[in-house]
Design an enzyme around this catalytic site. Sequence first.
Site, PDB file in Angstrom:
ATOM      1  N   LEU A  13       0.672  -1.234  -0.049  1.00  0.00           N
ATOM      2  CA  LEU A  13       0.101   0.066   0.031  1.00  0.00           C
ATOM      3  C   LEU A  13       0.895   1.248  -0.011  1.00  0.00           C
ATOM      4  O   LEU A  13       1.524   1.573   0.825  1.00  0.00           O
ATOM      5  CB  LEU A  13      -1.082  -0.022   1.343  1.00  0.00           C
ATOM      6  CG  LEU A  13      -1.673  -1.312   1.480  1.00  0.00           C
ATOM      7  CD1 LEU A  13      -2.821  -1.015   2.361  1.00  0.00           C
ATOM      8  CD2 LEU A  13      -2.376  -1.610   0.076  1.00  0.00           C
ATOM      9  N   ARG A  20       0.536  13.915   6.964  1.00  0.00           N
ATOM     10  CA  ARG A  20       1.406  14.588   8.104  1.00  0.00           C
ATOM     11  C   ARG A  20       2.992  14.714   8.077  1.00  0.00           C
ATOM     12  O   ARG A  20       3.552  15.255   8.622  1.00  0.00           O
ATOM     13  CB  ARG A  20       1.196  13.427   9.404  1.00  0.00           C
ATOM     14  CG  ARG A  20      -0.276  13.147  10.007  1.00  0.00           C
ATOM     15  CD  ARG A  20      -0.439  12.064  10.811  1.00  0.00           C
ATOM     16  NE  ARG A  20      -0.919  10.892   9.919  1.00  0.00           N
ATOM     17  CZ  ARG A  20      -1.172   9.377  10.234  1.00  0.00           C
ATOM     18  NH1 ARG A  20      -0.944   9.288  11.519  1.00  0.00           N
ATOM     19  NH2 ARG A  20      -1.387   8.740   9.577  1.00  0.00           N
ATOM     20  N   GLY A  80      -8.625   5.041   1.697  1.00  0.00           N
ATOM     21  CA  GLY A  80      -8.276   4.343   2.781  1.00  0.00           C
ATOM     22  C   GLY A  80      -7.636   2.991   2.324  1.00  0.00           C
ATOM     23  O   GLY A  80      -7.728   2.607   1.137  1.00  0.00           O
ATOM     24  N   GLY A 143      -3.622   1.378  15.366  1.00  0.00           N
ATOM     25  CA  GLY A 143      -5.022   0.700  15.811  1.00  0.00           C
ATOM     26  C   GLY A 143      -4.889  -0.406  16.840  1.00  0.00           C
ATOM     27  O   GLY A 143      -3.969  -1.008  16.700  1.00  0.00           O
ATOM     28  N   ASN A 173      -1.804  -2.946  15.832  1.00  0.00           N
ATOM     29  CA  ASN A 173      -1.856  -3.562  14.678  1.00  0.00           C
ATOM     30  C   ASN A 173      -0.722  -2.794  13.802  1.00  0.00           C
ATOM     31  O   ASN A 173      -0.604  -1.588  13.606  1.00  0.00           O
ATOM     32  CB  ASN A 173      -3.342  -3.029  13.807  1.00  0.00           C
ATOM     33  CG  ASN A 173      -3.115  -3.491  12.065  1.00  0.00           C
ATOM     34  OD1 ASN A 173      -2.482  -4.533  11.707  1.00  0.00           O
ATOM     35  ND2 ASN A 173      -3.702  -2.672  11.702  1.00  0.00           N
ATOM     36  N   ARG A 337      36.359  13.112  -7.075  1.00  0.00           N
ATOM     37  CA  ARG A 337      35.202  13.106  -7.927  1.00  0.00           C
ATOM     38  C   ARG A 337      35.142  12.009  -8.798  1.00  0.00           C
ATOM     39  O   ARG A 337      35.988  11.368  -8.810  1.00  0.00           O
ATOM     40  CB  ARG A 337      35.033  14.493  -8.594  1.00  0.00           C
ATOM     41  CG  ARG A 337      34.891  15.641  -7.507  1.00  0.00           C
ATOM     42  CD  ARG A 337      35.277  17.025  -8.136  1.00  0.00           C
ATOM     43  NE  ARG A 337      34.377  17.091  -9.379  1.00  0.00           N
ATOM     44  CZ  ARG A 337      34.602  17.910 -10.309  1.00  0.00           C
ATOM     45  NH1 ARG A 337      35.598  18.853 -10.291  1.00  0.00           N
ATOM     46  NH2 ARG A 337      33.819  18.170 -11.305  1.00  0.00           N
ATOM     47  N   TYR A 391      40.076  22.381 -19.093  1.00  0.00           N
ATOM     48  CA  TYR A 391      38.796  23.091 -19.589  1.00  0.00           C
ATOM     49  C   TYR A 391      39.217  24.294 -20.483  1.00  0.00           C
ATOM     50  O   TYR A 391      39.762  25.344 -19.892  1.00  0.00           O
ATOM     51  CB  TYR A 391      37.772  23.384 -18.598  1.00  0.00           C
ATOM     52  CG  TYR A 391      36.390  23.857 -19.002  1.00  0.00           C
ATOM     53  CD1 TYR A 391      35.434  23.122 -19.941  1.00  0.00           C
ATOM     54  CD2 TYR A 391      35.816  24.775 -18.256  1.00  0.00           C
ATOM     55  CE1 TYR A 391      34.501  23.554 -20.319  1.00  0.00           C
ATOM     56  CE2 TYR A 391      34.529  25.192 -18.552  1.00  0.00           C
ATOM     57  CZ  TYR A 391      33.958  24.506 -19.566  1.00  0.00           C
ATOM     58  OH  TYR A 391      32.575  25.291 -20.171  1.00  0.00           O
ATOM     59  N   ALA A 427      59.501  23.829 -11.154  1.00  0.00           N
ATOM     60  CA  ALA A 427      58.487  24.692 -10.541  1.00  0.00           C
ATOM     61  C   ALA A 427      57.961  25.820 -11.231  1.00  0.00           C
ATOM     62  O   ALA A 427      58.767  26.557 -12.008  1.00  0.00           O
ATOM     63  CB  ALA A 427      59.249  25.003  -9.194  1.00  0.00           C
TER      64      ALA A 427
HETATM   65  C1  UD1 Z   1      -2.637   2.150   9.657  1.00  0.00           C
HETATM   66  C2  UD1 Z   1      -3.682   1.224  10.319  1.00  0.00           C
HETATM   67  C3  UD1 Z   1      -3.474   1.050  11.783  1.00  0.00           C
HETATM   68  C4  UD1 Z   1      -2.118   0.723  11.792  1.00  0.00           C
HETATM   69  C5  UD1 Z   1      -0.989   1.398  11.451  1.00  0.00           C
HETATM   70  C6  UD1 Z   1       0.271   1.054  11.601  1.00  0.00           C
HETATM   71  C7  UD1 Z   1      -5.721   1.416   8.941  1.00  0.00           C
HETATM   72  C8  UD1 Z   1      -7.103   2.109   8.722  1.00  0.00           C
HETATM   73  N1  UD1 Z   1      -5.076   1.657   9.851  1.00  0.00           N
HETATM   74  O1  UD1 Z   1      -2.750   3.445  10.124  1.00  0.00           O
HETATM   75  O2  UD1 Z   1      -4.469   0.304  12.331  1.00  0.00           O
HETATM   76  O3  UD1 Z   1      -1.803   0.660  13.336  1.00  0.00           O
HETATM   77  O4  UD1 Z   1      -1.311   1.555   9.868  1.00  0.00           O
HETATM   78  O5  UD1 Z   1       1.389   1.960  10.941  1.00  0.00           O
HETATM   79  O6  UD1 Z   1      -5.379   0.577   7.736  1.00  0.00           O
HETATM   80  N2  UD1 Z   1      -2.698   3.948   1.857  1.00  0.00           N
HETATM   81  C9  UD1 Z   1      -2.987   3.611   0.711  1.00  0.00           C
HETATM   82  N3  UD1 Z   1      -4.285   4.273   0.318  1.00  0.00           N
HETATM   83  C10 UD1 Z   1      -5.056   4.921   1.075  1.00  0.00           C
HETATM   84  C11 UD1 Z   1      -4.615   5.051   2.403  1.00  0.00           C
HETATM   85  C12 UD1 Z   1      -3.290   4.785   2.767  1.00  0.00           C
HETATM   86  O7  UD1 Z   1      -2.229   3.131  -0.129  1.00  0.00           O
HETATM   87  O8  UD1 Z   1      -6.337   5.194   0.685  1.00  0.00           O
HETATM   88  C13 UD1 Z   1      -1.162   3.619   2.436  1.00  0.00           C
HETATM   89  C14 UD1 Z   1      -0.364   4.390   2.797  1.00  0.00           C
HETATM   90  O9  UD1 Z   1       0.425   4.916   1.572  1.00  0.00           O
HETATM   91  C15 UD1 Z   1       0.538   3.795   3.795  1.00  0.00           C
HETATM   92  C16 UD1 Z   1      -0.251   2.687   4.263  1.00  0.00           C
HETATM   93  O10 UD1 Z   1      -1.477   2.353   3.416  1.00  0.00           O
HETATM   94  O11 UD1 Z   1       1.753   3.234   3.133  1.00  0.00           O
HETATM   95  C17 UD1 Z   1      -0.809   2.994   5.563  1.00  0.00           C
HETATM   96  O12 UD1 Z   1      -1.705   4.302   5.445  1.00  0.00           O
HETATM   97  P1  UD1 Z   1      -1.615   5.292   6.846  1.00  0.00           P
HETATM   98  O13 UD1 Z   1      -2.573   6.426   6.283  1.00  0.00           O
HETATM   99  O14 UD1 Z   1      -0.357   5.628   7.141  1.00  0.00           O
HETATM  100  O15 UD1 Z   1      -2.463   4.522   7.819  1.00  0.00           O
HETATM  101  P2  UD1 Z   1      -2.208   4.685   9.551  1.00  0.00           P
HETATM  102  O16 UD1 Z   1      -3.143   5.572   9.708  1.00  0.00           O
HETATM  103  O17 UD1 Z   1      -0.898   4.874  10.018  1.00  0.00           O
HETATM  104 CA    CA Z   2       1.195   4.855   8.779  1.00  0.00          CA
END
Ligand code: UD1
Ligand code: CA
Length: 465
Positions: A13, A20, A80, A143, A173, A337, A391, A427
């Site tokens: 993901l 943030r 999400g 989580g 998690n 370099r 150069y 020199a």
């Molecule tokens: C997530 C978990 C949380 C866990 C934490 C651990 C969920 C809802 N929550 O929270 O339980 O404790 O990770 O670090 O999963 N991403 C996507 N698409 C999206 C949203 C996010 O690809 O729409 C990817 C982000 O790029 C990231 C990962 O998913 O690499 C996690 O997303 P993030 O928003 O950081 O989740 P957390 O709030 O940290």
């Molecule tokens: Ca995260």
Amino acid sequence: MSLDGRPVQAVLLAAGRGTRLKSPLAKVLHRAQGVPLLEHTLRAVAGAQPITIVIGHGAEAVEAAFAGRGRFVRQDPPRGTGHAVMVAREAFAANADRALLVVNGDLPLLRDRTVEALIAAHEASGAAATLLTAELPDAGSYGRVLRGEGDSVRAIVEARDASPEERAIREWNVGVYAFRVAPLLRALDQLTPQNAQGEYYLTDVIAHLVADGEGVGACRVDDAREALGVNTLQELAIASRLLVERRLGELMNAGVVVEDPASTFVGVDVRVEPGAVLRPGTHLEGRTSIAGGATIGPFARLQDAVIGADTVVLDHCLLRECVVGSGVSIGPFAHVRPETRIEDTAKVGNFVELKKTRLGRGAKAPHLSYLGDATIGDAANIGAGTITCNYDGTRKHPTRIGAGAFVGSNSTLVAPVSIGDGAYVAAASAITEDVPADALALGRSRQTTKAGWARKRRDTKAKGS
Ligand code: UD1
Ligand code: CA
């Protein structure tokens, strides 16, 4: 260790906005220990097949940086982590017989052996899902893992949606999951965005699986630091430091002396042999490799540099894309370099810059020189202040200095030019024409000395006043 040979596929993901981080760069392209977050994740799941990478925010840049490393699926807009897995559905549903690893792309400390252990536990239990969990006295924004009877996992509740009692739970998690594909597909269909963030949470599939009568297991990481998720630039810096400490620990256990781990940086792909010494403030980056017996620093930065045995790189040197033999001495304050090669036992002294230059075996450039596009023979001596004028304002030209040649101090070698083997350059010469082997070249006007001139001048002044 890797997942090689196991029937495992992975979805990473990497589409999140990383709000943030407050940075225009896609989150997974931010670097920890010198490499992008996504690179760390890819290494942790090495051997999984196929690998699908969900991208969204900064998709073009992420795809360009990781071309060929997996199949890319766009999530536009990101809604999400659950939604991210939904958009990858076709990719993993095609291999329904393979276990599916889902890994958040922001976990740079995750080790391949932990992923391997998770998959092993998942396969042994036959559960529909197995999650990686960690424990901390205060699990902050992570989580929380809710356990039911007999320690079974009931659900994950996001910190923002948790009750005060749930927030007090120490187990959280990590964001690494193993799934059986068929039950996951059913649970994904049941996700809704009814939560504090209005997103489809992947974490909600756990409660849906349990409601469907499926088993959910968990695997705990011993060291919660391995599970650090990077959401802010501060966490990125902490993760980077932890990774470097881990690497330095391995190096020290293998016999590398690290005098001050707190100020030393070693990148992911750097190799250091036992018996090498890393002095304080040393930064080793890229594909740098250091042979045994070498001493680096203090305060040296090496990028893609290969350093031979027993070579010494002294204080405040910068070396990039170069190959250095054994028994060489470099610095202090030297700049080496790209495309430079320094042969065994050569010496590069203070305030010397080398670019695209070969310095022969035992050759010396001890002080204050610029040597660019030059080939310098074995045992040649380059006097203080020697400059290759490589150069002409438009193009670069080569300089050749033969074996055993002696270039006197403050010489200017106007390229293209060649100094033969064993030749001498007086020199302060400006050399514009080739010097044959064993010749002496004087490229300066003869000195005139006027006897008594200074005294006369003083006397004239004294009379005048
Ligand atoms: C997530 C978990 C949380 C866990 C934490 C651990 C969920 C809802 N929550 O929270 O339980 O404790 O990770 O670090 O999963 N991403 C996507 N698409 C999206 C949203 C996010 O690809 O729409 C990817 C982000 O790029 C990231 C990962 O998913 O690499 C996690 O997303 P993030 O928003 O950081 O989740 P957390 O709030 O940290
Ligand atoms: Ca995260």
